[in-house]
Structure formats: C-alpha cells, structure tokens
Design an enzyme around this catalytic site. Structure first.
Site, PDB file in Angstrom:
ATOM      1  N   SER A 307       0.844  -1.198   0.000  1.00  0.00           N
ATOM      2  CA  SER A 307       0.000   0.000   0.000  1.00  0.00           C
ATOM      3  C   SER A 307       0.878   1.246   0.000  1.00  0.00           C
ATOM      4  O   SER A 307       1.439   1.643   1.032  1.00  0.00           O
ATOM      5  CB  SER A 307      -0.889  -0.009   1.244  1.00  0.00           C
ATOM      6  N   HIS A 332       0.101  -1.183  -4.557  1.00  0.00           N
ATOM      7  CA  HIS A 332      -1.313  -0.866  -4.355  1.00  0.00           C
ATOM      8  C   HIS A 332      -1.465   0.650  -4.282  1.00  0.00           C
ATOM      9  O   HIS A 332      -0.998   1.292  -3.345  1.00  0.00           O
ATOM     10  CB  HIS A 332      -1.801  -1.508  -3.049  1.00  0.00           C
ATOM     11  N   ASP A 334      -3.880   3.747  -3.998  1.00  0.00           N
ATOM     12  CA  ASP A 334      -5.227   4.210  -3.652  1.00  0.00           C
ATOM     13  C   ASP A 334      -5.508   5.540  -4.315  1.00  0.00           C
ATOM     14  O   ASP A 334      -4.692   6.458  -4.223  1.00  0.00           O
ATOM     15  CB  ASP A 334      -5.342   4.358  -2.124  1.00  0.00           C
ATOM     16  N   GLY A 441     -10.363   4.278   2.863  1.00  0.00           N
ATOM     17  CA  GLY A 441      -9.982   5.692   2.906  1.00  0.00           C
ATOM     18  C   GLY A 441      -8.819   5.994   3.812  1.00  0.00           C
ATOM     19  O   GLY A 441      -8.095   6.954   3.573  1.00  0.00           O
ATOM     20  N   PHE A 442      -8.585   5.139   4.823  1.00  0.00           N
ATOM     21  CA  PHE A 442      -7.489   5.477   5.740  1.00  0.00           C
ATOM     22  C   PHE A 442      -6.699   4.218   6.109  1.00  0.00           C
ATOM     23  O   PHE A 442      -7.265   3.116   6.192  1.00  0.00           O
ATOM     24  CB  PHE A 442      -8.040   6.116   7.030  1.00  0.00           C
ATOM     25  N   GLY A 444      -4.217   2.187   8.965  1.00  0.00           N
ATOM     26  CA  GLY A 444      -4.158   2.102  10.413  1.00  0.00           C
ATOM     27  C   GLY A 444      -5.471   1.795  11.110  1.00  0.00           C
ATOM     28  O   GLY A 444      -5.607   1.989  12.313  1.00  0.00           O
ATOM     29  N   ASP A 475      -8.132  -5.924   1.686  1.00  0.00           N
ATOM     30  CA  ASP A 475      -7.498  -4.625   1.893  1.00  0.00           C
ATOM     31  C   ASP A 475      -7.991  -4.037   3.209  1.00  0.00           C
ATOM     32  O   ASP A 475      -9.173  -3.760   3.369  1.00  0.00           O
ATOM     33  CB  ASP A 475      -7.885  -3.698   0.725  1.00  0.00           C
ATOM     34  N   GLY A 497       0.068  -2.790   4.623  1.00  0.00           N
ATOM     35  CA  GLY A 497       0.335  -1.378   4.958  1.00  0.00           C
ATOM     36  C   GLY A 497       0.945  -1.271   6.334  1.00  0.00           C
ATOM     37  O   GLY A 497       1.850  -2.045   6.685  1.00  0.00           O
TER      38      GLY A 497
HETATM   39  C1  DX5 Z   1      -7.385   1.276   2.946  1.00  0.00           C
HETATM   40  C2  DX5 Z   1      -6.072   1.364   2.256  1.00  0.00           C
HETATM   41  C3  DX5 Z   1      -4.921   0.552   2.600  1.00  0.00           C
HETATM   42  C4  DX5 Z   1      -4.658  -0.233   3.785  1.00  0.00           C
HETATM   43  C5  DX5 Z   1      -3.433   0.214   4.578  1.00  0.00           C
HETATM   44  O1  DX5 Z   1      -8.298   1.883   2.083  1.00  0.00           O
HETATM   45  O2  DX5 Z   1      -6.308   0.902   0.935  1.00  0.00           O
HETATM   46  O3  DX5 Z   1      -3.846   1.217   2.097  1.00  0.00           O
HETATM   47  O4  DX5 Z   1      -5.721  -0.338   4.660  1.00  0.00           O
HETATM   48  O5  DX5 Z   1      -2.971  -0.848   5.356  1.00  0.00           O
HETATM   49  P1  DX5 Z   1      -3.207  -0.924   6.946  1.00  0.00           P
HETATM   50  O6  DX5 Z   1      -4.655  -1.102   7.126  1.00  0.00           O
HETATM   51  O7  DX5 Z   1      -2.369  -2.113   7.363  1.00  0.00           O
HETATM   52  O8  DX5 Z   1      -2.694   0.371   7.523  1.00  0.00           O
HETATM   53 ZN    ZN Z   2      -6.744   0.149  -0.985  1.00  0.00          ZN
END
Ligand code: DX5
Ligand code: ZN
Length: 519
Positions: A307, A332, A334, A441-442, A444, A475, A497
């Site tokens: 990500s 990936h 976004d 969208g976010f 974490g 995801d 991520g």
């Molecule tokens: C969610 C995002 C991701 C992802 C990030 O829309 O597409 O980039 O959740 O990874 P984490 O959840 O591990 O921070």
């Molecule tokens: Zn994503």
C-alpha cells in the site's frame, strides 16, 4: 519438502513419500489391512519408520493424500460411500490431520490413479485421460483439461456398476448384475468357483483356459466382450485421447487385457484418430502419485500488494526498490476523491512518477465517484489490476468492460457492509474481487471482524461456480495476526500497509519475510 500419498485397498495399504519439487518417489511401503487396529495410528507409525529409514525429517512433510475405494465429498474431507472396509471411519481425514499435523485430503482411488498417470505416467501430455483400475472391482478415473472429472454429483466413472445381467450376481453397491461382478477380479473369482470348484480363483480360471479348458476359455471371452462393450461406451461418450489400464487384473495381458483392447479398437466410434490404449506406466503406484499431488493439496500462492499510501513519501525511490526486493508483487495505489471516501490522494502526476520508478505492476484501488473518468486517465500496463467499487457507480458493467478493453485486469471492490450477492452477474467478467476488511480511505484501521467469514463465503462462491481463476484480494489491517486467518479463509492477495510491511521499527523486507513465513 515432501508429500505423502497413500492408497487404501480392501486388503493392503500402499504408502509413498515424494519429493515435493521433483515428484520423485523416495520411499514406498506396503502393509496389510488385517493387522491394523487403529488406521491413523498405523499410518502415522509407517510414515515415521519410512522417514527414519530414508533419512527424511518428518517436519518436512507438508501434506498427505489418501486414496479410498469409494465416493468422497467434494472438499476431500468426508467418505460418502465405501464398500465395507472396517478400518475406515468417516472422520479419517480429521484424525490423520491431528496425528500428522499437515493438511490431509481423501480422493477416490481410481481418480487418484488417473491423476497420477496424467501427471507422471502414461497420460503425460494427454488432454483427456481415462484410467481403468481392474482390481477386485472396476474403478474409472477421468482427467479432462487438466482437472479430475467427478461429475455434477461426484459419482462419475462408476462403470463397474453398469447393469449387464438381469437378476444377476449381488453387488456391494446394493444392486444385482453389475459389470464388475463378471469382469473384475472379484467377479472372475465367482466364475472360477462356479466352473472349477469352491476354492478356485480367477488366477486358476486363466490357468485352466491357457491349458485348453474350453469352458474356462469361453467364460473369459464372455467377460472380455462385456468389459469391452462397457468401455466402448466410455470412449464414445468421453472421447479421451488416452485410455489406460491399471490394477492386478491388467497383468493378464495375453488372455484378458489385449483382447479387451482389441475389442475396443474394433468397436469404438472414431473419426480420424484413435485413443492411445495401453497399460498404465506406474502400475499399482499410480494412485500414490495421484494422492500425493492431488490439486486440492497444492498450496494456493499468497501474493502481497504494497500500500503505497503507507510508504515513506520522502524516500519513495528507496522504498520501491525495497518493496520489489522483498518479493512483493504489486504496488497498491489508492485513488481517493474526497467524495466517495473522506480523503484525497494519489494525484495522477505522482502515479506517473511512480510508474517511471518501478517496473512492478500497479494494483489501482479507485475510491472515487464516476470511476470511468479516472480509468480513462490512468497510464496502464498489461499486468495492472484496476479495482472499482461496486458502491461508486450505477454502471458497473460498463466500467469493468472499459478496464478489460484497455487490456488490464478488472476487479470489483466491495465495502464491509456490501453483500457478496451484488457480484453475481459481474463475477464471470472479473479477474479479482477486492474485499474491504476496513471502511476504505485510511490506513491504520482495525479489521471489521466479519471479514474472515466473508472471505470464506467468497471462496465458496468461486468454487461453486468453478471460477477459482478469480483472485480474492483483502485490503485493510492485513496484519501478521490477520493475514494467516485471511489466507486460510481463502484469500490470495493481501494489501499490506502499516499493520505489517510498513510497521514502524522494521524494514519492509523483514515485514514481508515475516508474512511469507506465516503462510
Ligand atoms: C485502505 C487502504 C490501505 C490499507 C493500509 O483503504 O487501501 O492502504 O488499509 O494498510 P493498513 O490497514 O495495514 O494500515
Ligand atoms: Zn486500498
């Protein structure tokens, strides 16, 4: 690494240990059913002894396939119907998994024989393989286009129970007059007893025929015609390019096997080509190869997609190199419009710069209304994937068609609250389904706990439609703890991520290695 293949028959058990990569048989052992009290304990002991004798570390055994002379459930976990082999219990797969601590799957033995010959024996390179196991009974395994053919109800290949005699001999299937009661080893034993006396067997029937006993000879000729015509129906129905014979009775070449082959060649329907018809190359080992390398025991490949929103934007070039070096296969990306999701990111210029800095395929995740306009502006390459949210457009089929027309892979993303059935119509057009395990969208965020079950149901939906070429991507909070559970539930690609690969205090490579080790 090693894989175990086991063939359980009415009287004996054959166990083989194979090298996973080369498919080389490194150890084989035959034991006898009558001495066995506890089957899973017995097999466990046999495998341990074989490992000790062949200097194999039992911890390097990664799976075990078991061939059973009966009908097995689609998932290879349960016995549905099997002639009376007392040592077999319905939960044999579960018991064996507890003992061996590796995945165990059951498969009908004649299908295992066909799969073994298709992979490593007389069926190598063929497209349609029919393998006839002439043993106590008659079993037929079929491989078509690289898959074991079981039929819609799982009973394909039961030629042995074709009715050939009105009010004939009773059969273990509960009916009378079945073909195998006249043409297999068990049936020819009965014929020998009727003609030559109570303690006679099929072997003596052949001996008598060879030494000129006219009645014995006629009885065998009748069996040849009955079996031959049954097999002509199989050839005419399946049109295989390869018909193989295995099992003890196929050793009677002069008086039985060759006349049956001649009968088929003389009577089957063919246009310009005849199937190759011959003895199986692997003999009684073919079910061992087939069970050891049964497709459902082949591990599904786990793929990581980094990500980019979680990478260090100020050191992106180094991050991209590290990502590739860590065996991560996708970037990936976004794309958010601050409407569909309350966030804004990845301007096109930034994405184009990324394109110049990495040769990895992009895994675009479009979280924007009117995704079609975004798709038109992307600089795409052949192996890219573009995921469009089901919730973001009323013209989903048009958006997917637009992606496919651009020559890239197409996926539909669904939010945690969106049910799987919205995919029903569009599924056959897809290369992947993206299951959001957080609200998009976010980074974490914490996983929506129902996601694991949703992945499981998605896997089942693909299997039921024979669409397992479609990948499942997840995801959101793909952490070290969640990814193994998502994988076991059936997911293939993980958007990694801040929960794993970009976790603070470790390198990207360490994070990826840790994940691969867990899978
Ligand atoms: C969610 C995002 C991701 C992802 C990030 O829309 O597409 O980039 O959740 O990874 P984490 O959840 O591990 O921070
Ligand atoms: Zn994503």
């Amino acid at each position: 690494m090693y894989k175990v293949g086991i063939d359980i028959g009415g009287t004996k058990i054959n166990t083989g240990i194979f090298e996973k990569e080369t498919k080389k048989l490194v150890a084989v052992k035959k034991t006898y059913v009558k001495e066995i009290k506890n089957l899973s304990q017995h097999i466990n002991d046999v495998i341990k002894k074989m490992c000790a004798q062949n200097d194999i570390d039992p911890k390097e055994i990664i799976s075990c396939g078991i061939g059973i002379p009966g009908t097995i459930s689609d998932d290879g976990r349960r016995i549905l119907k099997v002639p009376n082999i007392d040592i077999l219990s319905d939960d044999i797969a579960k018991k064996m998994e507890n003992d061996l601590k590796v995945p165990v799957r059951l498969v009908q033995d004649s299908r295992a024989a066909a799969w073994g010959e298709y992979l490593c024996g007389g069926g190598r390179g063929a497209n349609g393989v029919v393998c006839v196991t002439l043993g106590t009974g008659i079993g037929i395994g079929v491989v078509v286009d690289g898959k074991i053919y079981s039929g819609a109800l799982g009973c394909a290949g039961e030629l042995g129970h074709l009715p050939v005699k009105e009010n004939g001999r009773a059969c273990g299937c509960g009916k009378t007059g079945c073909l195998e009661k006249y043409c297999a080893g068990g049936g020819l034993d009965i014929t020998a007893r009727e003609l030559l006396g109570d303690d006679k067997t099929a072997a003596e029937l052949f001996e008598e025929a060879k030494s000129g006993n006219a009645e014995a000879k006629t009885a065998i000729e009748d069996a040849v015609k009955t079996l031959g015509s049954g097999l002509v129906s199989i050839v005419n129905l399946m049109s295989p390019d390869c018909l193989l014979f295995s099992g003890g009775l196929s050793e009677q070449e002069e008086m039985y096997l060759n006349p049956v082959i001649d009968y088929i060649k003389e009577h089957c329907y063919s246009a310009d080509k005849m199937p190759i018809i011959k003895k199986a190359e692997l003999g009684e080992l073919s079910p061992l190869y087939g069970t050891a390398f049964i497709p459902m025991l082949e591990k599904r490949k786990a793929i990581l997609s980094a990500s980019i929103m979680c990478a260090d934007i100020l050191n992106m070039k180094a991050a991209l190199e590290e990502i590739k070096d860590a065996g991560i296969e996708y970037l990936h990306c976004d794309i958010m419009d601050n409407h569909f999701v309350p966030n804004l990111m990845m301007p096109m210029e930034f994405l184009n710069k990324l394109r110049d800095a990495s040769d990895l395929p992009f895994d675009f995740h479009i979280m924007a209304e009117n995704p079609e306009t975004v798709i038109e502006r992307l600089d795409l390459k052949k192996n890219d994937i573009i995921s469009v949210h089901y919730e973001s457009t009323v013209h989903l089929q048009k958006a997917i068609t637009l992606i496919k027309e651009k020559g890239t892979k197409a996926a539909v993303a669904i939010n945690p609250a969106t049910p799987l059935n919205v995919l029903e119509e569009i599924l056959p057009q897809l290369d992947m389904v993206l299951i959001m395990s957080v609200n998009p969208g976010f980074a974490g965020q914490k996983i929506v706990e129902s996601s694991f079950d949703k992945i499981r149901r998605m896997r089942k939906m693909l299997e039921e439609r024979d669409l397992c070429n479609i990948l499942i991507q997840v995801d959101g909070n793909c952490s070290f703890e969640n990814v193994p559970k998502m994988y076991d539930a059936g997911a293939d690609i993980f958007v990694v991520g801040t929960s794993s690969v970009f976790k603070k205090g470790q390198t990207i490579k360490d994070g990826a290695e840790k994940l691969f080790k867990l899978l």
